[in-house]
Design a protein around this motif. Structure first.
Motif, short mmCIF file in Angstrom:
data_model
loop_
_atom_site.label_atom_id
_atom_site.label_comp_id
_atom_site.label_asym_id
_atom_site.label_seq_id
_atom_site.Cartn_x
_atom_site.Cartn_y
_atom_site.Cartn_z
N THR A 122 -5.13 8.55 -5.35
CA THR A 122 -5.08 8.38 -6.79
C THR A 122 -3.63 8.59 -7.23
O THR A 122 -3.04 7.94 -7.95
CB THR A 122 -6.23 9.09 -7.47
OG1 THR A 122 -7.51 8.63 -7.02
CG2 THR A 122 -6.17 8.85 -8.97
N THR A 129 -1.28 5.87 -5.88
CA THR A 129 -1.05 4.74 -6.80
C THR A 129 -0.89 4.70 -7.99
O THR A 129 -0.09 3.97 -8.60
CB THR A 129 -2.80 4.32 -6.63
OG1 THR A 129 -3.41 4.21 -5.47
CG2 THR A 129 -3.00 2.97 -7.39
N THR A 130 -1.04 6.07 -8.91
CA THR A 130 -0.65 6.22 -10.26
C THR A 130 1.13 6.11 -10.07
O THR A 130 1.50 5.68 -11.01
CB THR A 130 -1.02 7.52 -10.80
OG1 THR A 130 -2.62 7.41 -10.56
CG2 THR A 130 -0.52 7.67 -12.26
N GLY A 145 3.55 -2.45 -2.88
CA GLY A 145 2.24 -2.30 -2.20
C GLY A 145 2.67 -2.19 -0.61
O GLY A 145 1.74 -1.24 -0.05
N LEU A 170 2.87 1.56 -0.31
CA LEU A 170 1.51 2.23 -0.30
C LEU A 170 0.81 2.07 1.05
O LEU A 170 -0.08 2.85 1.46
CB LEU A 170 0.61 1.44 -1.50
CG LEU A 170 0.97 1.88 -2.80
CD1 LEU A 170 0.04 1.25 -3.93
CD2 LEU A 170 0.73 3.63 -3.09
N LEU A 184 -5.82 3.94 0.56
CA LEU A 184 -4.52 3.38 0.07
C LEU A 184 -4.32 1.89 0.40
O LEU A 184 -3.48 1.01 0.11
CB LEU A 184 -3.43 3.86 0.57
CG LEU A 184 -3.21 5.50 -0.24
CD1 LEU A 184 -1.97 6.47 0.52
CD2 LEU A 184 -2.60 5.13 -1.64
N SER A 220 -5.45 -0.22 -2.48
CA SER A 220 -4.15 -0.15 -3.45
C SER A 220 -3.33 -1.09 -3.22
O SER A 220 -2.52 -1.74 -3.92
CB SER A 220 -3.95 1.02 -3.77
OG SER A 220 -4.91 2.28 -4.23
#
Length: 490
Positions: A11, A14-15, A41, A44, A56, A59
């Motif tokens: 989380t 991704t934030t 991307g 991530l 991940l 995401s």
């Protein structure tokens, strides 16, 4: 290690990536958003692999999909997408290549590094499409249709070198793009072909141009065929069958278009003068291809080409545009004209097919059809002898009428002799039917329409023919013997 038990790390990562993307939207020009988001991307995905956090990956896919959508943002979006289809104004090459090539590279890395098989497969598809999009931005002009076919051959070579079938999704995608490039000329050819089934000749003006045929049909078909051959050791037969089918279909269409260009029939008068010659030449090519296929052991291809040539002759030359009832030039010289090869080629094709294991219905047709062809050739040649190149002219002289009876009698005798020699009951039955028709014609029509020596001559010829046929039946068929003695006598 306990942080992998929940989604806190995914989380937060991704934030953070979303905040960087938002900052890019405020600080950078619109054309750069797609590659920036794609790189985020990729970051991530790498972070998920390093941290062993599979959350991940989801995401990373969200950012990757968003970057594809962001390709629609920019000052020259319509021009960039238009170039994928071969049209559109020139674009800023640097920015366009940056947008498409970065996304293609990111998708390729996804295809290599994603942990799940479905993700790698989908990434390969995306990489193939985006890579084609990157090449589309280059000023390739008419050579753009070759890009997916060349890339397909390159991937086929890599698969063969590595001995793996892992590149199959990308190859299938490139094969589909090649087919889409061929779709327009294929549609033009198919539309003209459908109209020809109802009697409208295929004119060269209705077909693709030579350059378009070479770049969209013939060259891609050759590269697809090369890819099919290269992947033989690594891909299953079922996976390669579609490529072979497309290659053969596209190549056959391209060759037919080029063949039509040789004759260049562009209007009705040219079709009258050259239509029969063109059809005969095409059927000769199909038969030649069938013979070569037999020679190299490709039995299915040979049978397909033979049947295609026979179907082409049966519908177009024998039914729709038969010189006996359609205005078609056959040549001015008796016997040595287009009628001889036009009817000899299908006879040769059936002679070849007769020696193969075929369904019973096909064998039956192959055994009966030669009688029809010989009958049509004989009466077409007789018509040409009296009227020249065009057989549909009006009028029937007395001599031509009596010659028809003579030709029918000669055919009946010839069919009977052949049926006895080869022990073919169908030929003997056809001989009897033709003789009955000839006798009825002589008694009902010739006797009333002829005078003097012509009437006497017709009855003498008929009488001698009946005597000869009766002698043949009694001599070679009356005691149940076969035609070996007749063959020896001949």
């Amino acid at each position: 290690p306990d942080r992998r038990a929940d989604s806190r790390f995914a989380t937060l990562a991704t934030t953070a990536a979303m905040l960087v993307a938002a900052a890019a939207c405020l600080a950078l020009p619109g054309w750069s958003l797609a590659p920036v988001v794609a790189l985020l991307g990729l970051g991530l995905l790498a972070l998920g692999l390093w941290s062993e956090d599979p959350r991940l990956e989801t995401s990373a896919w969200i950012f990757g999909g968003s970057s594809v959508l962001l390709l629609t943002v920019g000052d020259h979006v319509f021009e960039e997408f238009g170039r994928l289809f071969g049209f559109g104004a020139p674009v800023d090459l640097v920015t366009a290549l940056a947008r498409w090539s970065v996304l293609a590279c990111v998708a390729a890395i996804y295809a290599l590094k994603c942990p799940t098989k479905a993700s790698r497969r989908n990434s390969q598809i995306a990489a193939a499409i985006l890579g084609y999009g990157a090449f589309g931005q280059l000023p390739l002009g008419n050579a753009l249709p070759l890009v997916p076919a060349v890339a397909l051959a390159a991937l086929a070579y890599l698969s063969r070198r590595d001995g793996r079938d892992s590149l199959l999704p990308a190859m299938a995608t490139l094969l589909g793009i090649s087919f889409l490039w061929a779709a327009l000329p294929l549609a033009q050819w198919a539309l003209a072909g459908i109209e020809s089934l109802f009697g409208n000749p295929v004119l060269v003006t209705e077909l693709p141009q030579v350059r378009e045929t070479a770049l969209r049909l013939l060259a891609p078909a050759a590269l697809i065929g090369l890819s099919w051959k290269l992947t033989e050791p690594v891909l299953k037969r079922e996976d390669r069958r579609l490529a072979l089918t497309l290659a053969l279909g596209i190549a056959a269409t391209g060759l037919h278009v080029l063949f039509k260009q040789i004759w260049s029939i562009g209007d009705a008068p040219q079709f009258v003068g050259l239509g029969l010659a063109e059809r005969t030449g095409w059927e000769a090519l199909l038969l030649t291809g069938a013979i070569l296929a037999w020679r190299f052991g490709k039995e299915r291809i040979a049978i397909s080409l033979s049947l295609a040539g026979l179907a082409h002759f049966a519908w177009y030359t024998m039914i729709l545009h038969n010189p006996l009832w359609a205005e078609q030039a056959v040549g001015k010289l008796p016997v040595f004209n287009l009628l001889l090869p036009a009817y000899a080629i299908p006879l040769a094709a059936m002679w070849v097919l007769e020696r193969r294991q075929l369904p019973q219905v096909v064998n039956r047709l192959v055994s009966v059809a030669p009688m029809v062809l010989i009958f049509l050739f004989a009466f077409s040649s007789l018509r040409q002898l009296f009227h020249g190149s065009i057989l549909t002219v009006h009028g029937l002289t007395d001599w031509e009428d009596i010659c028809r009876s003579i030709v029918a009698i000669l055919l009946a005798v010839g069919f009977l002799v052949w049926g006895i020699v080869r022990e073919l009951r169908d030929w003997r039955i056809a001989s009897l039917a033709i003789m009955i028709v000839a006798v009825a014609k002589v008694f009902l029509l010739d006797a009333s329409g002829l005078d003097g020596l012509l009437r006497i001559g017709s009855f003498i010829a008929l009488g001698l023919s009946l005597i000869g046929i009766g002698w043949l039946y009694s001599r070679f068929l009356g005691d149940g013997r076969n035609g070996e003695s007749l063959a020896a006598a001949v």
